[in-house]
Motif scaffolding. Structure first.
Motif, PDB file in Angstrom:
ATOM      1  N   SER A   1       0.837  -1.197   0.000  1.00  0.00           N
ATOM      2  CA  SER A   1       0.000   0.000   0.000  1.00  0.00           C
ATOM      3  C   SER A   1       0.872   1.248   0.000  1.00  0.00           C
ATOM      4  N   ARG A   2       0.268   2.376  -0.334  1.00  0.00           N
ATOM      5  CA  ARG A   2       1.011   3.632  -0.354  1.00  0.00           C
ATOM      6  C   ARG A   2       1.533   3.972   1.042  1.00  0.00           C
ATOM      7  N   ARG A   3       0.781   3.560   2.084  1.00  0.00           N
ATOM      8  CA  ARG A   3       1.211   3.829   3.456  1.00  0.00           C
ATOM      9  C   ARG A   3       2.486   3.053   3.789  1.00  0.00           C
TER      10      ARG A   3
ATOM     11  N   ARG B   1       5.344   4.617   1.972  1.00  0.00           N
ATOM     12  CA  ARG B   1       5.719   5.896   2.574  1.00  0.00           C
ATOM     13  C   ARG B   1       6.541   5.676   3.844  1.00  0.00           C
ATOM     14  N   ILE B   2       6.147   4.699   4.645  1.00  0.00           N
ATOM     15  CA  ILE B   2       6.905   4.386   5.868  1.00  0.00           C
ATOM     16  C   ILE B   2       8.323   3.918   5.513  1.00  0.00           C
TER      17      ILE B   2
END
Length: 534
Positions: free
Chosen positions: A63-65, A68-69
């Motif tokens: 996922s984009r999350r 990003r992390i």
């Protein structure tokens, strides 16, 4: 396509490879070369990481999350890692230089190293993206006629083939042709202080069957730089004999056998087979023979020697090794066979000692000439080989079949009178029968230890006990160690005596091990080494 975002897996692995590139290898690296190595290694890490990321996304798309992390973690950790490895790298390089007796590098070089590495990484990344853009363009064009998967496969293959063709035909071939022309021009010159000999005992001199101009630059150096009888007598304290030095350049004849035949006729002309020692030298690619090697033998035997060699290429050894290895094999076989046959036809009681020497690529030619360790032992009174390459078949076999308990960098092989030395001084401590073949291989010589297998395989010389000048801080990492050791090859001759590919006066210990003159002592070896080092 050129401006698309970076791959998080590619960037992560690139950072790991980048940091590992600062770890030490066999020899110290100058700041600018370290920068190129770091940038190139980082680019390789990015390519591998991007490919792994693509494989992972075939089964699971983060996922984009999550992505990003991952980026936040990288940006938080990367500066700390780079600063830490720059600091450690500076310490490692300083310690390695001290270990090899070299001046430590300046601290501020680290900043320039980072600049060069980023430029190298950026240039390679831009090139890769341009190639990918070209592949996608071809795929879109072909996609009008064939399925999308087939179109992308075809686009990749077309770009790969065009890139390889451009690299091979436009870059490699042109560089080879340019190097060959440049080397040929250099070969036509004459070194400073080198003059045509005025004695009949040298090729190119009065009565010689070889014209002075045909010897080539290195051939003229070979025949003109022998020590004088005054110098020989000053060392030994006895009347000396004028040494014989004979050589055939590429211009002497059209093929190897003809040039070898000319050398043998020169030997007959000068009375070479009446000397105490006849020595055959397989030169490096340009025809160069180390004068430390030749003169040391002449000092040991008071000039009662006949030294012969023959050119086989204009190019440096590293180019000859990759593009035309057969030349050294053919030339070595032609000269050694011609001299050996003439020598073997003489009565054993009256013929001279037959010695053979090879360095670097010359060791490869010598081994290929004999074909087996047994034939090397039988084929001459003594063979001295310095800095053998990874491609040497006999060296590989002897190392692989070494006695249990001995190391890769200093193997013991008791089945035949063959000795290995990682330090020249070790040869002074030999006991028992005298060896017929001696390999001298510094434990930090990348010519000996570089191998394509370093890409994926940990070498034996980095497992267990280490060679005397291999830093304990060096460890094997896939891909990284391969490039580091390859870069070491560039500066293998720029380190102090006894390290890297620098043997020089250490050859005296080699000659004293395989063929000392009567009454020769360790004190004589030390005294001669001191003279040659001056």
């Amino acid at each position: 396509m050129v401006r698309c975002k970076l791959s998080v897996t590619g960037f992560g692995l690139s950072a790991v490879f980048y940091c590992l590139s600062f770890t030490p290898s066999l020899l110290p690296r100058p700041w600018f070369l370290q920068g190129v190595v770091a940038g190139l290694t980082g680019a390789i890490g990015y390519a591998v990481g991007t490919a792994l990321g693509a494989l992972v996304r075939m089964r699971w798309w983060p996922s984009r999350r999550v992505e990003r992390i991952a980026w936040h973690l990288l940006f938080a950790l990367l500066p700390v890692l780079i600063v830490a490895f720059l600091w450690l790298g500076t310490r490692w390089q300083r310690a390695l230089r001290v270990r090899l007796g070299m001046e430590p590098q300046q601290e501020y070089d680290a900043l320039r190293t980072v600049g060069i590495s980023l430029l190298t990484f950026g240039a390679l990344l831009l090139l890769a993206r341009l190639l990918r853009l070209a592949a996608h363009g071809i795929a879109r064009l072909l996609g009008q006629y064939v399925p999308e998967s087939a179109a992308y496969c075809a686009g990749f293959l077309v770009v790969t083939m065009l890139t390889y063709g451009a690299f091979d035909n436009l870059l490699v071939q042109n560089l080879y042709a340019t190097a060959d022309r440049s080397a040929a021009i250099t070969d036509s010159g004459t070194g400073r202080g080198v003059v045509r000999p005025g004695i009949v005992l040298r090729s190119g001199g009065p009565g010689s069957l070889v014209d002075w101009d045909s010897l080539g630059r290195q051939g003229r150096n070979f025949v003109a730089k022998a020590p004088s009888t005054e110098q020989l007598s000053a060392f030994s304290g006895r009347p000396a004999t004028e040494p014989i030095r004979l050589y055939a350049g590429l211009a002497a004849a059209d093929d190897e056998k003809s040039r070898a035949a000319i050398v043998v006729r020169e030997m007959d002309r000068t009375g070479a087979f009446d000397r105490a020692v006849v020595a055959v030298f397989t030169p490096t690619g340009t025809g160069w023979v180390d004068n430390n090697v030749t003169s040391s033998l002449e000092y040991m035997y008071d000039g009662d020697t006949a030294l012969v060699s023959m050119q086989y290429s204009y190019l440096p050894s590293w180019i000859s090794f990759w593009v035309d290895r057969d030349k050294v094999t053919d030339a070595s076989a032609a000269l050694i066979t011609a001299v050996h046959d003439r020598w073997a036809a003489m009565p054993p009681t009256s013929r001279p000692k037959l010695l053979i020497f090879g360095e670097s690529l010359g060791t490869y030619g010598t081994e290929k000439t004999f074909g087996s360790a047994e034939k090397m032992v039988e084929g001459a009174d003594g063979i001295l080989l310095e800095g053998p390459t990874f491609a040497n078949p006999i060296h590989q076999q002897l190392t692989r079949d070494r006695e249990p308990g001995s190391t890769v960098w200093d193997p013991r092989y008791d089945a035949l009178p063959i000795e290995f030395a990682s330090r020249a001084s070790e040869l002074r401590e030999l006991t028992g029968p005298r060896p017929k073949v001696v390999y001298m291989q510094n434990s930090s010589d990348p010519v000996v230890w570089w191998n394509p297998n370093l890409l994926w395989h940990q070498p034996g010389w980095l497992r267990g006990e280490r060679g005397p000048d291999v830093t304990p801080d060096m460890h094997w990492y896939p891909v990284v160690t391969f490039w580091q050791t390859m870069v070491d090859l560039i500066f293998a001759n720029k380190v102090p005596l006894g390290h890297g590919h620098v043997y020089k006066s250490g050859t005296v210990d080699g000659w004293a091990a395989v063929a000392p003159p009567p009454g020769w002592t360790v004190a004589d070896t030390i005294r001669l080494r001191a003279l040659i080092d001056q």
